[in-house]
Design a protein around this motif. Sequence first.
Motif, PDB file in Angstrom:
ATOM      1  N   UNK A   1      -0.975   1.746  -3.173  1.00 48.88           N
ATOM      2  CA  UNK A   1      -0.928   1.299  -1.779  1.00 48.88           C
ATOM      3  C   UNK A   1      -1.649  -0.044  -1.669  1.00 48.88           C
ATOM      4  N   UNK A   2      -1.116  -0.922  -0.847  1.00 40.26           N
ATOM      5  CA  UNK A   2      -1.830  -2.148  -0.467  1.00 40.26           C
ATOM      6  C   UNK A   2      -2.215  -2.032   1.004  1.00 40.26           C
ATOM      7  N   UNK A   3      -3.393  -2.538   1.308  1.00 45.81           N
ATOM      8  CA  UNK A   3      -3.781  -2.591   2.709  1.00 45.81           C
ATOM      9  C   UNK A   3      -4.869  -3.614   2.947  1.00 45.81           C
ATOM     10  N   UNK A   4      -4.913  -4.129   4.185  1.00 46.63           N
ATOM     11  CA  UNK A   4      -6.085  -4.878   4.619  1.00 46.63           C
ATOM     12  C   UNK A   4      -7.150  -3.829   4.999  1.00 46.63           C
ATOM     13  N   UNK A   5      -8.320  -4.271   5.406  1.00 44.59           N
ATOM     14  CA  UNK A   5      -9.443  -3.342   5.564  1.00 44.59           C
ATOM     15  C   UNK A   5      -9.177  -2.264   6.620  1.00 44.59           C
ATOM     16  N   UNK A   6      -8.422  -2.588   7.662  1.00 47.17           N
ATOM     17  CA  UNK A   6      -8.081  -1.560   8.661  1.00 47.17           C
ATOM     18  C   UNK A   6      -7.311  -0.413   8.021  1.00 47.17           C
ATOM     19  N   UNK A   7      -6.347  -0.754   7.160  1.00 46.34           N
ATOM     20  CA  UNK A   7      -5.559   0.270   6.465  1.00 46.34           C
ATOM     21  C   UNK A   7      -6.437   1.139   5.575  1.00 46.34           C
ATOM     22  N   UNK A   8      -7.364   0.498   4.875  1.00 47.08           N
ATOM     23  CA  UNK A   8      -8.273   1.208   3.973  1.00 47.08           C
ATOM     24  C   UNK A   8      -9.151   2.189   4.762  1.00 47.08           C
ATOM     25  N   UNK A   9      -9.640   1.759   5.907  1.00 46.75           N
ATOM     26  CA  UNK A   9     -10.474   2.649   6.728  1.00 46.75           C
ATOM     27  C   UNK A   9      -9.661   3.810   7.292  1.00 46.75           C
ATOM     28  N   UNK A  10      -8.458   3.534   7.776  1.00 44.09           N
ATOM     29  CA  UNK A  10      -7.616   4.595   8.352  1.00 44.09           C
ATOM     30  C   UNK A  10      -7.238   5.612   7.285  1.00 44.09           C
ATOM     31  N   UNK A  11      -6.904   5.129   6.091  1.00 41.11           N
ATOM     32  CA  UNK A  11      -6.578   6.024   4.975  1.00 41.11           C
ATOM     33  C   UNK A  11      -7.739   6.996   4.732  1.00 41.11           C
ATOM     34  N   UNK A  12      -8.941   6.461   4.713  1.00 40.45           N
ATOM     35  CA  UNK A  12     -10.111   7.300   4.454  1.00 40.45           C
ATOM     36  C   UNK A  12     -10.489   8.166   5.653  1.00 40.45           C
ATOM     37  N   UNK A  13     -10.362   7.627   6.858  1.00 38.18           N
ATOM     38  CA  UNK A  13     -10.682   8.412   8.063  1.00 38.18           C
ATOM     39  C   UNK A  13      -9.758   9.607   8.236  1.00 38.18           C
ATOM     40  N   UNK A  14      -8.514   9.471   7.750  1.00 38.19           N
ATOM     41  CA  UNK A  14      -7.530  10.552   7.905  1.00 38.19           C
ATOM     42  C   UNK A  14      -7.383  11.385   6.636  1.00 38.19           C
ATOM     43  N   UNK A  15      -8.302  11.183   5.684  1.00 35.23           N
ATOM     44  CA  UNK A  15      -8.232  11.946   4.431  1.00 35.23           C
ATOM     45  C   UNK A  15      -6.979  11.662   3.624  1.00 35.23           C
TER      46      UNK A  15
END
Length: 499
Positions: A162-176
């Motif tokens: 997966x590629x993401x900017x920091x928002x994507x990285x945080x959402x990925x982790x926040x949603x498990x």
Amino acid sequence: MLQKKYVLALDQGTTSSRAILFDKTGAIKSMARQPFEQIFPQPGWVEHDPAEIWNTQLSVAIEALQQAGVSPEEVASVGITNQRETTVVWDRKNGKPVCNAIVWQDRRTAGLCDQLRQQGYEETIKKKTGLVVDAYFSGTKVHWILENIPGAMKRAQAGELCFGTIDSWLIWNLTGGKVHCTDVTNASRTMLFNIHTLQWDQEILDILHIPRSMLPEVVSSSGVIAETGIAQLNGAIPIGGIAGDQQAALFGQLCLKEGMVKNTYGTGCFLMMNTGAEAVYSRNNLLTTVAWQLDGRTTYALEGSVFIAGAAVQWLRDGLKLIQSSGDVEKLAAEVPDNGGVYFVPALAGLGAPYWDPYARGTFVGITRGTTASHFARATLEAIAYQSADVMKAMEADAGKAIAELRVDGGAVVNNLLMQFQADVMQCRVIRPEVLETTALGAAYLAGLAVGFWKNTGELEYQWKKDRLFHPSLPRIQADQLMKQWHRAVERSRQWIEA
């Protein structure tokens, strides 16, 4: 069931992760902050540890709630705002990054950008994305990771990354790991997104050899996309707002009408003008970008990015040891009545708008035997104002009208000397609001609107209050002379490193 009294903003910046809890009036209930490591593997390279970004962001979110004695059940929505362009690539199955995040300031892909221009792609990319071809943006950073991390391209082509900017990285982790998305504002900073069709652009993906399967789903800036799904937050809170930091600041400053302008003074400086429903094509090396998407309507903006602003003051503190804390710079600079003929071009990571010169380097000029540490401090503060004035002049040319008023925010705006000098060299009113945390506030507003915490933007406009107004005190002829000398200094810094 507890009443929903607050919105939690996660503000993931370049040098620290912060969380701020806002109440219904837009006032700050609590705030927590943690710095994290800046990694410089070699000259021009800047990296962050994605795991440290996530850990610090989660930690401050918990701390902000605990500080205020607030339960997650009292939080109506979470808003996310982030350093833009910084690039993370991670494994879709285990969530582990394949390497450190490549930060927006990083210049390692400057040579690749030169190649793209030589191959004739510059105009195509600018028309589709609104951006200039530059190492600043995420696209060439993703390409570098795929080409330089062993096995990365093969894994990406197999759909494993997966590629993401920091928002994507945080959402990925926040949603498990359940949600892989970004919003239109962050997508518009990747150099991979067509800002007219609001879709990832296949032609550009092919040019940079980036598999489409890596990319996140693009969503609106305001709207519930998921709920937090991790035990540490002890509750499912709707994630209702996402915006890149500068777009969030524009919204937080309530620059909702076409022609309104704000400047954020952080690590860099970011001047942004709301251009309404039209994506204005810049003729003066500014960026055309998505400001936000709200209620199905897309608003655009013109932006000029100054790479080094507050970071120059940090360098005086950490590199030259001239001051003990960043706040000391105003007192030191005020010890002299003017710059004594000393100009500092803080091209410590090249020059951004309107020059776009990755090969420029930091330069002091005009030094004599009479030059003191106070002159260095004053030249550094003045450089922040000069760079912003350059961007404003370009913006006025693109918009075809003079800017009469500038709303300001960010850490450096508490510096009255800087704000007064900004009004002087720009020859316009500078307005500092009561709430300086406008980036986090913008994310909170977007998140709150998504769940009906605030009814509409009209309700928000009543909340914006000014703290201080700075009027120009220098005659225009004197301001023009200072700018002329500044431009002479800039020319001496340019193309210092040979491509």
